[in-house]
Design an enzyme around this catalytic site. Structure first.
Site, PDB file in Angstrom:
ATOM      1  N   CYS A 218       0.835  -1.211   0.000  1.00 35.77           N
ATOM      2  CA  CYS A 218       0.000   0.000   0.000  1.00 35.77           C
ATOM      3  C   CYS A 218       0.866   1.256   0.000  1.00 35.77           C
ATOM      4  O   CYS A 218       0.540   2.251  -0.640  1.00 35.77           O
ATOM      5  CB  CYS A 218      -0.913   0.032   1.233  1.00 35.77           C
ATOM      6  SG  CYS A 218      -2.479  -0.838   1.027  1.00 35.77           S
TER       7      CYS A 218
ATOM      8  N   CYS B 194      -7.166  -7.542  -2.582  1.00 36.85           N
ATOM      9  CA  CYS B 194      -7.321  -7.322  -1.137  1.00 36.85           C
ATOM     10  C   CYS B 194      -8.760  -7.008  -0.742  1.00 36.85           C
ATOM     11  O   CYS B 194      -9.002  -6.447   0.324  1.00 36.85           O
ATOM     12  CB  CYS B 194      -6.411  -6.186  -0.680  1.00 36.85           C
ATOM     13  SG  CYS B 194      -4.667  -6.539  -0.945  1.00 36.85           S
TER      14      CYS B 194
ATOM     15  N   CYS C 183      -5.383   1.805   4.203  1.00 35.25           N
ATOM     16  CA  CYS C 183      -4.214   1.755   3.333  1.00 35.25           C
ATOM     17  C   CYS C 183      -3.181   2.798   3.729  1.00 35.25           C
ATOM     18  O   CYS C 183      -2.034   2.729   3.316  1.00 35.25           O
ATOM     19  CB  CYS C 183      -4.627   1.951   1.886  1.00 35.25           C
ATOM     20  SG  CYS C 183      -5.470   3.506   1.605  1.00 35.25           S
TER      21      CYS C 183
END
Ligand code: SF4
Length: 277
Positions: free
Chosen positions: A166, A250, A273
């Site tokens: 991320c 995800c 994130c």
């Protein structure tokens, strides 16, 4: 849901290991995922002390006054008080922000973070947004393609180290993207999560930029109503059990009545994130 990568992601975050972790030994050492690829800044340049101070003063004065105002009124305020171009971050889960901003904030760019891992449906929404709205759509990409990242850091980093993934594919590209802007608009809502329940309408980020959250007080039903009333572009995944859509790798579907964001990084402790922390 048509992204083949998603199926791989489902196993990844429930504790199973993938080929990048157990597979063949790479022909050269993998890079440390805590070290981002060279070649591009990883942070946003700070605004001047004077400009940051102006933004802080605006927040102090206007946050209490904008609390309880409609999203339209908040954006009218942006159009009056923010000088310079404003970035509007678009997840392509819906197009509410684009619709709200288009005729209210005259100097604004729509910004889409293309991680390389999105669902096909999300890319299709981005394409339709580009067609429908006059505001420029700027796509921001990570330094490395998915294939390059696999090669440098090991296959499927989102499995072994989603925080690093991320950081390299979302947080740092957004940081670079924000450089020319003095303010950015996000679609964060207080109902999204415990972590977001105290999000203010206006904030100043770490670089002195104004962060504006015009739909912060909206509920998920408010979003649905707005989409219907304005005949907005629909991301079909939102009708297929995906109330909160991130990367295909995800994001899992969620059963009716479950926490809408529980499908994000399901099976791990990760809930954000990092874009809005
Ligand atoms: S959500 Fe984060 S960890 Fe998962 S693929 Fe996207 S950038 Fe990587």
């Amino acid at each position: 849901m048509t992204n083949a990568g998603a199926a791989a992601g489902i196993t990844a975050l429930t504790g199973l290991v993938g080929p990048g972790i157990t597979g063949a030994t790479p022909d050269r050492p993998l890079k440390d995922p805590e070290v981002s690829p060279a070649g591009a800044p990883t942070t946003t340049t700070h605004l001047s002390a004077e400009q940051s101070a102006v933004h802080r003063a605006l927040v102090d004065e206007w946050n209490p006054r904008l609390e309880g105002k409609t999203a339209e009124e908040i954006l009218d305020w942006v159009n009056t008080y923010v000088t310079g171009t404003v970035a509007v971050t678009m997840s392509m889960q819906d197009t509410v922000l684009a619709e709200l901003v288009q005729d209210r904030v005259h100097d604004a760019d729509l910004v889409f973070l293309d991680t390389g891992y999105h669902f096909d449906e999300t890319y299709e929404v981005a394409r339709k947004v580009d067609e429908r709205y006059r505001l420029p759509l700027k796509t921001v990409e990570p330094v490395l393609t998915v294939a390059e990242q696999d090669r440098e850091y090991g296959a499927n980093l989102y499995r072994s180290n989603p925080t690093a993934c991320c950081r390299m594919r979302k947080v740092e590209p957004l940081a670079r993207m924000l450089n020319p802007y003095e303010a950015w608009i996000s679609g964060v809502k207080r109902v999204d999560s415990e972590l977001r329940k105290n999000t203010p309408v206006l904030d100043v980020d770490r670089t002195g930029r104004l962060k504006i959250n015009p739909i912060v007080a909206w509920t998920d039903q408010d979003v649905e109503d707005y989409i219907e009333e304005h005949d907005l572009i629909i991301n079909p995944l939102t009708r297929q059990g995906y109330p909160s859509i991130g990367c295909a790798t995800c994001t899992l579907p969620v059963a009716p009545g479950e926490d809408p964001r529980s499908g994000r990084w399901a099976g791990s402790t990760k809930t954000e994130c990092g874009l809005h922390l």
